[in-house]
Write a protein that holds these residues in place. Structure first.
Motif, PDB file in Angstrom:
ATOM      1  N   ALA A 168      17.569   1.206   4.550  1.00  0.00           N
ATOM      2  CA  ALA A 168      16.688   0.896   3.428  1.00  0.00           C
ATOM      3  C   ALA A 168      15.402   1.688   3.593  1.00  0.00           C
ATOM      4  CB  ALA A 168      16.394  -0.593   3.370  1.00  0.00           C
ATOM      5  N   ALA A 169      14.941   2.281   2.503  1.00  0.00           N
ATOM      6  CA  ALA A 169      13.723   3.079   2.532  1.00  0.00           C
ATOM      7  C   ALA A 169      12.764   2.580   1.472  1.00  0.00           C
ATOM      8  CB  ALA A 169      14.044   4.550   2.286  1.00  0.00           C
ATOM      9  N   VAL A 170      11.491   2.570   1.807  1.00  0.00           N
ATOM     10  CA  VAL A 170      10.479   2.120   0.853  1.00  0.00           C
ATOM     11  C   VAL A 170       9.485   3.247   0.587  1.00  0.00           C
ATOM     12  CG1 VAL A 170      10.672  -0.329   1.412  1.00  0.00           C
ATOM     13  CG2 VAL A 170       9.108   1.087   2.715  1.00  0.00           C
ATOM     14  N   PRO A 171       9.038   3.387  -0.669  1.00  0.00           N
ATOM     15  CA  PRO A 171       8.045   4.419  -0.979  1.00  0.00           C
ATOM     16  C   PRO A 171       6.649   3.970  -0.576  1.00  0.00           C
ATOM     17  CG  PRO A 171       8.614   3.206  -2.960  1.00  0.00           C
ATOM     18  CD  PRO A 171       9.486   2.651  -1.864  1.00  0.00           C
ATOM     19  N   ARG A 172       5.860   4.903  -0.103  1.00  0.00           N
ATOM     20  CA  ARG A 172       4.471   4.630   0.229  1.00  0.00           C
ATOM     21  C   ARG A 172       3.593   5.743  -0.328  1.00  0.00           C
ATOM     22  NH1 ARG A 172       5.312   0.157   0.678  1.00  0.00           N
ATOM     23  NH2 ARG A 172       5.036  -1.286   2.414  1.00  0.00           N
ATOM     24  N   GLU A 173       2.492   5.353  -0.977  1.00  0.00           N
ATOM     25  CA  GLU A 173       1.565   6.363  -1.484  1.00  0.00           C
ATOM     26  C   GLU A 173       0.953   7.147  -0.340  1.00  0.00           C
ATOM     27  OE1 GLU A 173      -1.335   4.812  -4.112  1.00  0.00           O
ATOM     28  OE2 GLU A 173       0.134   3.994  -5.531  1.00  0.00           O
ATOM     29  N   ASP A 174       0.788   6.478   0.793  1.00  0.00           N
ATOM     30  CA  ASP A 174       0.307   7.161   1.995  1.00  0.00           C
ATOM     31  C   ASP A 174       1.269   6.852   3.133  1.00  0.00           C
ATOM     32  OD1 ASP A 174      -1.027   8.404   4.034  1.00  0.00           O
ATOM     33  OD2 ASP A 174      -2.631   6.916   4.176  1.00  0.00           O
ATOM     34  N   ALA A 175       2.132   7.799   3.432  1.00  0.00           N
ATOM     35  CA  ALA A 175       3.129   7.616   4.490  1.00  0.00           C
ATOM     36  C   ALA A 175       2.708   8.283   5.796  1.00  0.00           C
ATOM     37  CB  ALA A 175       4.473   8.187   4.036  1.00  0.00           C
ATOM     38  N   SER A 176       1.444   8.690   5.892  1.00  0.00           N
ATOM     39  CA  SER A 176       0.996   9.506   7.021  1.00  0.00           C
ATOM     40  C   SER A 176       1.139   8.802   8.367  1.00  0.00           C
ATOM     41  CB  SER A 176      -0.464   9.939   6.825  1.00  0.00           C
ATOM     42  OG  SER A 176      -1.303   8.820   6.656  1.00  0.00           O
ATOM     43  N   ARG A 177       0.925   7.496   8.428  1.00  0.00           N
ATOM     44  CA  ARG A 177       0.975   6.818   9.727  1.00  0.00           C
ATOM     45  C   ARG A 177       2.383   6.382  10.114  1.00  0.00           C
ATOM     46  NH1 ARG A 177       0.628   1.141  10.353  1.00  0.00           N
ATOM     47  NH2 ARG A 177       0.681  -0.047   8.415  1.00  0.00           N
ATOM     48  N   PHE A 178       3.344   6.557   9.207  1.00  0.00           N
ATOM     49  CA  PHE A 178       4.711   6.140   9.491  1.00  0.00           C
ATOM     50  C   PHE A 178       5.637   7.292   9.859  1.00  0.00           C
ATOM     51  CE2 PHE A 178       3.021   3.037   6.473  1.00  0.00           C
ATOM     52  CZ  PHE A 178       3.299   1.851   7.125  1.00  0.00           C
ATOM     53  N   VAL A 228      13.349  12.575   5.359  1.00  0.00           N
ATOM     54  CA  VAL A 228      13.735  13.749   4.573  1.00  0.00           C
ATOM     55  C   VAL A 228      15.061  13.408   3.905  1.00  0.00           C
ATOM     56  CG1 VAL A 228      14.267  16.199   4.613  1.00  0.00           C
ATOM     57  CG2 VAL A 228      12.594  15.261   6.233  1.00  0.00           C
ATOM     58  N   VAL A 229      15.069  13.405   2.588  1.00  0.00           N
ATOM     59  CA  VAL A 229      16.207  12.904   1.831  1.00  0.00           C
ATOM     60  C   VAL A 229      16.661  13.935   0.809  1.00  0.00           C
ATOM     61  CG1 VAL A 229      16.969  11.077   0.248  1.00  0.00           C
ATOM     62  CG2 VAL A 229      15.419  10.531   2.124  1.00  0.00           C
ATOM     63  N   GLU A 230      17.961  14.099   0.706  1.00  0.00           N
ATOM     64  CA  GLU A 230      18.556  14.902  -0.364  1.00  0.00           C
ATOM     65  C   GLU A 230      19.451  13.975  -1.172  1.00  0.00           C
ATOM     66  OE1 GLU A 230      20.563  18.318   1.122  1.00  0.00           O
ATOM     67  OE2 GLU A 230      18.788  19.120   2.148  1.00  0.00           O
ATOM     68  N   GLY A 231      19.042  13.704  -2.407  1.00  0.00           N
ATOM     69  CA  GLY A 231      19.759  12.719  -3.199  1.00  0.00           C
ATOM     70  C   GLY A 231      19.617  11.351  -2.565  1.00  0.00           C
ATOM     71  N   ASP A 232      20.731  10.755  -2.187  1.00  0.00           N
ATOM     72  CA  ASP A 232      20.713   9.463  -1.502  1.00  0.00           C
ATOM     73  C   ASP A 232      21.217   9.599  -0.072  1.00  0.00           C
ATOM     74  OD1 ASP A 232      19.702   7.915  -3.637  1.00  0.00           O
ATOM     75  OD2 ASP A 232      21.668   7.915  -4.588  1.00  0.00           O
ATOM     76  N   ARG A 233      21.006  10.768   0.521  1.00  0.00           N
ATOM     77  CA  ARG A 233      21.464  10.996   1.885  1.00  0.00           C
ATOM     78  C   ARG A 233      20.307  11.450   2.770  1.00  0.00           C
ATOM     79  NH1 ARG A 233      27.071  14.031   3.660  1.00  0.00           N
ATOM     80  NH2 ARG A 233      26.638  14.173   5.893  1.00  0.00           N
ATOM     81  N   LEU A 234      20.223  10.867   3.949  1.00  0.00           N
ATOM     82  CA  LEU A 234      19.188  11.234   4.916  1.00  0.00           C
ATOM     83  C   LEU A 234      19.583  12.533   5.608  1.00  0.00           C
ATOM     84  CD1 LEU A 234      16.587  10.269   6.455  1.00  0.00           C
ATOM     85  CD2 LEU A 234      18.142   9.296   8.166  1.00  0.00           C
ATOM     86  N   THR A 235      18.638  13.470   5.665  1.00  0.00           N
ATOM     87  CA  THR A 235      18.908  14.743   6.341  1.00  0.00           C
ATOM     88  C   THR A 235      17.995  14.992   7.537  1.00  0.00           C
ATOM     89  OG1 THR A 235      17.447  15.939   4.805  1.00  0.00           O
ATOM     90  CG2 THR A 235      19.795  15.786   4.220  1.00  0.00           C
ATOM     91  N   GLY A 236      16.914  14.220   7.661  1.00  0.00           N
ATOM     92  CA  GLY A 236      16.029  14.439   8.789  1.00  0.00           C
ATOM     93  C   GLY A 236      14.789  13.569   8.719  1.00  0.00           C
ATOM     94  N   PHE A 237      13.860  13.874   9.623  1.00  0.00           N
ATOM     95  CA  PHE A 237      12.626  13.102   9.727  1.00  0.00           C
ATOM     96  C   PHE A 237      11.451  14.057   9.821  1.00  0.00           C
ATOM     97  CE2 PHE A 237      16.044  10.823  11.829  1.00  0.00           C
ATOM     98  CZ  PHE A 237      15.993   9.575  11.244  1.00  0.00           C
ATOM     99  N   GLU A 238      10.334  13.664   9.233  1.00  0.00           N
ATOM    100  CA  GLU A 238       9.081  14.386   9.402  1.00  0.00           C
ATOM    101  C   GLU A 238       8.168  13.546  10.268  1.00  0.00           C
ATOM    102  OE1 GLU A 238       7.217  15.420   5.769  1.00  0.00           O
ATOM    103  OE2 GLU A 238       8.771  16.846   5.163  1.00  0.00           O
ATOM    104  N   GLU A 239       7.531  14.152  11.244  1.00  0.00           N
ATOM    105  CA  GLU A 239       6.617  13.439  12.113  1.00  0.00           C
ATOM    106  C   GLU A 239       5.384  12.986  11.336  1.00  0.00           C
ATOM    107  OE1 GLU A 239       7.172  12.572  15.207  1.00  0.00           O
ATOM    108  OE2 GLU A 239       9.137  13.563  15.203  1.00  0.00           O
ATOM    109  N   LYS A 240       4.648  12.061  11.923  1.00  0.00           N
ATOM    110  CA  LYS A 240       3.398  11.601  11.311  1.00  0.00           C
ATOM    111  C   LYS A 240       2.455  12.787  11.117  1.00  0.00           C
ATOM    112  CE  LYS A 240       3.752   7.148  13.677  1.00  0.00           C
ATOM    113  NZ  LYS A 240       3.127   6.220  14.632  1.00  0.00           N
ATOM    114  N   ARG A 241       1.736  12.765  10.002  1.00  0.00           N
ATOM    115  CA  ARG A 241       0.775  13.826   9.700  1.00  0.00           C
ATOM    116  C   ARG A 241      -0.607  13.226   9.530  1.00  0.00           C
ATOM    117  NH1 ARG A 241       3.624  17.253   4.815  1.00  0.00           N
ATOM    118  NH2 ARG A 241       5.475  17.997   5.934  1.00  0.00           N
ATOM    119  N   PRO A 242      -1.646  13.974   9.861  1.00  0.00           N
ATOM    120  CA  PRO A 242      -2.997  13.431   9.674  1.00  0.00           C
ATOM    121  C   PRO A 242      -3.404  13.315   8.211  1.00  0.00           C
ATOM    122  CG  PRO A 242      -3.081  15.705  10.434  1.00  0.00           C
ATOM    123  CD  PRO A 242      -1.652  15.287  10.519  1.00  0.00           C
ATOM    124  N   GLU A 243      -2.865  14.185   7.343  1.00  0.00           N
ATOM    125  CA  GLU A 243      -3.289  14.157   5.950  1.00  0.00           C
ATOM    126  C   GLU A 243      -2.545  13.084   5.170  1.00  0.00           C
ATOM    127  OE1 GLU A 243       0.047  17.278   6.100  1.00  0.00           O
ATOM    128  OE2 GLU A 243      -1.620  16.596   7.360  1.00  0.00           O
TER     129      GLU A 243
END
Length: 238
Positions: free
Chosen positions: A133-143, A147-162
């Motif tokens: 289950a995935a939830v949208p966040r206006e600010d996902a920087s601390r989480f 990385v999603v293509e359609g309804d399939r997970l393809t990877g992860f992005e590390e936390k970003r400062p921005e």
């Protein structure tokens, strides 16, 4: 549609909630006169889940004494104790003897009112090995973002400062039995850092179920206080 058993990971120490963990496991924190974990079970029951396995560790006896066989909560319940801390995947592996073809897995310190039947339908339709289950966040920087293509997970992005929007992992999973069987037994294993990336590396299909409802954790005093306020709000019908 028969829903699978739910495994609730409730074995953590709750070191960031010392006022709770001194006497009970973190998921048993009081919320309006009821343990937090009772609210999680009530939601699962409302979705049609009938079997619950509590994966316990720290102060297991508190959960065992409160829920017993689960009858008074409308579910069949059992507890599986970790002999030592085994991580999220290692604890899940211990529950394997009590699971069927697949399992619903969730964290005992997070309330996510996901539609379990709809998530299962999407999981089966996609032929996925795992669905999260995935939830949208206006600010996902601390989480960190999914990385999603359609309804399939393809990877992860590390936390970003921005500050930037994105989808984040809600910590609710549907897993085929073979995924749980492949978790090494007898040692600590992280589902988030080992099992899930391992599935992607092997090319296994991992689905993403978008959830627009509640995603509330009680991991720190501020978030527990916020959840208590949310749970008691008239808008929620409490």
């Amino acid at each position: 549609m028969t829903l699978p058993a739910a495994v609730i990971l409730a074995g953590g120490f709750g070191t960031r909630l010392p006022e709770v963990s001194a006497t009970r496991p973190k998921p048993m924190a009081d919320v309006g006169g009821r343990p937090f974990l009772e609210l999680v079970v009530a939601h699962l029951r409302s979705c049609g889940v009938r079997e619950v396995v509590f994966s316990t560790g720290y102060k297991s006896e508190v959960i065992e004494a409160h829920f017993g066989d689960g009858a008074r909560f409308g579910v069949a319940a059992r507890c599986v104790r970790e002999p030592e801390p085994l991580g999220t995947a290692g604890a899940l592996r211990l529950a394997l003897p009590f699971l069927g073809d697949r399992a619903l897995v969730l964290n005992g310190d997070t309330y996510v009112d996901v539609d379990v039947a709809a998530m299962l339908a999407a999981h089966l339709a996609a032929g996925a090995a795992a669905t999260l289950a995935a939830v949208p966040r206006e600010d996902a920087s601390r989480f960190g973002r999914l990385v999603v293509e359609g309804d399939r997970l393809t990877g992860f992005e590390e936390k970003r400062p921005e500050r930037a929007p994105g989808l984040i992992n809600a910590g609710v999973y549907l897993l085929e039995r073979r995924v749980i069987e492949a978790i090494p037994a007898g040692r600590a294993v992280s589902f988030e850092r080992e099992t899930l990336p391992g599935l992607l590396a092997a090319g296994a299909p991992v689905g993403v179920f978008r959830h627009a409802g509640a995603f509330e954790d009680i991991g720190i005093p501020e978030s527990l206080a916020a959840f208590r306020e949310w749970a008691a709000s008239p808008a929620r019908g409490s």
